[in-house]
Design an enzyme around this catalytic site. Sequence first.
Site, PDB file in Angstrom:
ATOM      1  N   ASP A  53      -6.120  -0.677  -3.836  1.00  0.00           N
ATOM      2  CA  ASP A  53      -4.838  -1.370  -3.560  1.00  0.00           C
ATOM      3  C   ASP A  53      -3.843  -0.625  -3.126  1.00  0.00           C
ATOM      4  O   ASP A  53      -3.614   0.322  -3.624  1.00  0.00           O
ATOM      5  CB  ASP A  53      -4.576  -1.708  -5.108  1.00  0.00           C
ATOM      6  CG  ASP A  53      -3.216  -2.559  -5.172  1.00  0.00           C
ATOM      7  OD1 ASP A  53      -2.564  -2.771  -4.406  1.00  0.00           O
ATOM      8  OD2 ASP A  53      -3.160  -2.770  -6.563  1.00  0.00           O
ATOM      9  N   HIS A  90       0.821  -2.815  -9.946  1.00  0.00           N
ATOM     10  CA  HIS A  90       0.280  -1.979  -8.964  1.00  0.00           C
ATOM     11  C   HIS A  90       0.269  -0.368  -9.308  1.00  0.00           C
ATOM     12  O   HIS A  90       1.359   0.076  -9.814  1.00  0.00           O
ATOM     13  CB  HIS A  90       0.444  -2.393  -7.818  1.00  0.00           C
ATOM     14  CG  HIS A  90       0.195  -3.681  -7.585  1.00  0.00           C
ATOM     15  ND1 HIS A  90      -1.066  -4.541  -6.935  1.00  0.00           N
ATOM     16  CD2 HIS A  90       1.193  -4.891  -7.520  1.00  0.00           C
ATOM     17  CE1 HIS A  90      -0.998  -5.670  -6.933  1.00  0.00           C
ATOM     18  NE2 HIS A  90       0.457  -5.983  -7.082  1.00  0.00           N
TER      19      HIS A  90
HETATM   20 ZN   LIG Z   1      -2.773  -9.279  -5.279  1.00  0.00          ZN
HETATM   21 ZN   LIG Z   2      -2.650  -9.499  -8.626  1.00  0.00          ZN
END
Ligand SMILES: [Zn+2]
Ligand SMILES: [Zn+2]
EC number: 3.1.-.-
Length: 561
Positions: free
Chosen positions: A206, A379
């Site tokens: 990510d 995130h």
């Molecule tokens: Zn996402």
């Molecule tokens: Zn997500």
Amino acid sequence: MSHPHPELSAPPKLPKGGLRVIPLGGLGEVGRNMTVFEYDGRLLVVDCGVLFPDDHHPGVDLILPDFAAIRDRLDAIEAIVLTHGHEDHIGATPYLLRERQDIPLVGSQLTLALLNAKLREHRLRQTPFHTVKEGDRISFGPFDLEFVAVNHSIPDALAVAIRTGAGMVLHTGDFKMDQLPLDGRITDLRAFARLGEEGVDLFLTDSTNAEVPGFTTAEKRITPVLEQAFSESKQRIIVACFASHVHRVQQILDTAVKHNRKVAYVGRSMVRNMAIARDLGYLHVPPGVMVEAKELADLAPERQVLISTGSQGEPLSALARIAQRTHNFVHLQEGDTVVLASSLIPGNENAVYRVINGLARLGAHVVHKGNALVHVSGHASAGELLYCYNIVKPRNVLPVHGEVRHMLANGDLAKQTGVENVVYAEDGVVVDLVDGVAKVVGKVECGYVFVDGQSVGDVTESELKDRRILGEEGFVSVIVVVDSVAGKVSAGPEIHARGHAWADSDFEPIKQPIVDAVNRALDEGSTDTYQLQQVIRRTIGRWVSNTHKRRPMIIPVVVEA
Ligand SMILES: [Zn+2]
Ligand SMILES: [Zn+2]
């Protein structure tokens, strides 16, 4: 849309024993995540999400990944793995299932429950579900899958390890490393380490926050900020957040109970998702705290809390309607408090500030990310990503989930920890993992697919360009009647304009020049209607541009009489 990599051509045949990775969305934008893995002629799809349009896509409801590259191989798909229940990961699944309804879906309990609600809206009922949890191992064709718990801004998110004859891929999905999450379910770094020991050949990570230094703040840090907003408020409180952020809603419910307030949800997706989360045990609703939105209005203002959608300024959402005073039963009073407990997704700034200004104009005290810690990201920041690389020690890294700048920053972090091979790809760029080495081998078609009402894929880039011109510059129609025997303009031009407060009379000065230009073209032998229309377009286009500084859409019509 032109491909960002003109130098690449179609990929060669996948060598035997190799694994092919085909990203069809999410690499180059935050949204519409979808990655296809191919091994031995069989396919595995990881995520199938949507991208929400911005000001650049007028009239478009959703943007989907481009299924063109796999459309004639739908029968080869073994399963779709959904890493978590966010729209940018599950939202396009119904559109893929419309093309083949019986593709098995694999995901956690909450993810599949949220997706199921969506499938029902699309009247899809033939799809087999495989509910999995962290630690589970399950095979589909040549793909041996193992699931790992990850922490994110929605409960029950999973990373997936994919083992094939080509080696092991580890895909983080969306994740962060909050060490004290509300549900105690942390990203399982012990599993990451174990997989790393076994040998991760390709690590997909990510990239969203790779540019953000340090560590993402813990979700729990929001509680004191909510506490303060609640204790300072003497009137009604409205909190807007994402309709899937179960833990954020949990914090709001708990704070409301402490302050002897009752809570109602407004917004269809909020009502639906929180019912699912409560029924499955992900949301713990203290007894007696919830009431129907309409009943809430009967309570004293200082006992009311509304949890609403619309934190991104979506024009039809409950919050936007409250700000415009068009909501049918929520009427904001001076002194009410509105908390926007969410991120500001790039592209939504104008819409969000429009809503904040509307609320402030009505006398509300608005608390948002810009003036208080009412949101933390879902995130991993750079520090967390570094930890992951050091723990997993992957052979190859493919940054995913981000704009180009995010993916480059993420790749840079991997290199700093000693990863030798970082492969950068955007949507449609094909990466093969052969003999333990990943590299870019070509590209496949991968445009934006627009959903506009009931139509999928009918709206093209060029039509959107037209819509943008119409929206920003208005349009001008010009009708000229030509006597083809005499070779002269016999009537007109009749000019009508829309947009920019133009009156039809504004165009008087250009009428004679248009007649002259058309007559001249006829004299020179142009009889083709298209050519004459181009003459009109050029003549009036230049004039509008010079005198009004505008470039409207011009629709010339030549009628032969
Ligand atoms: Zn996402
Ligand atoms: Zn997500």
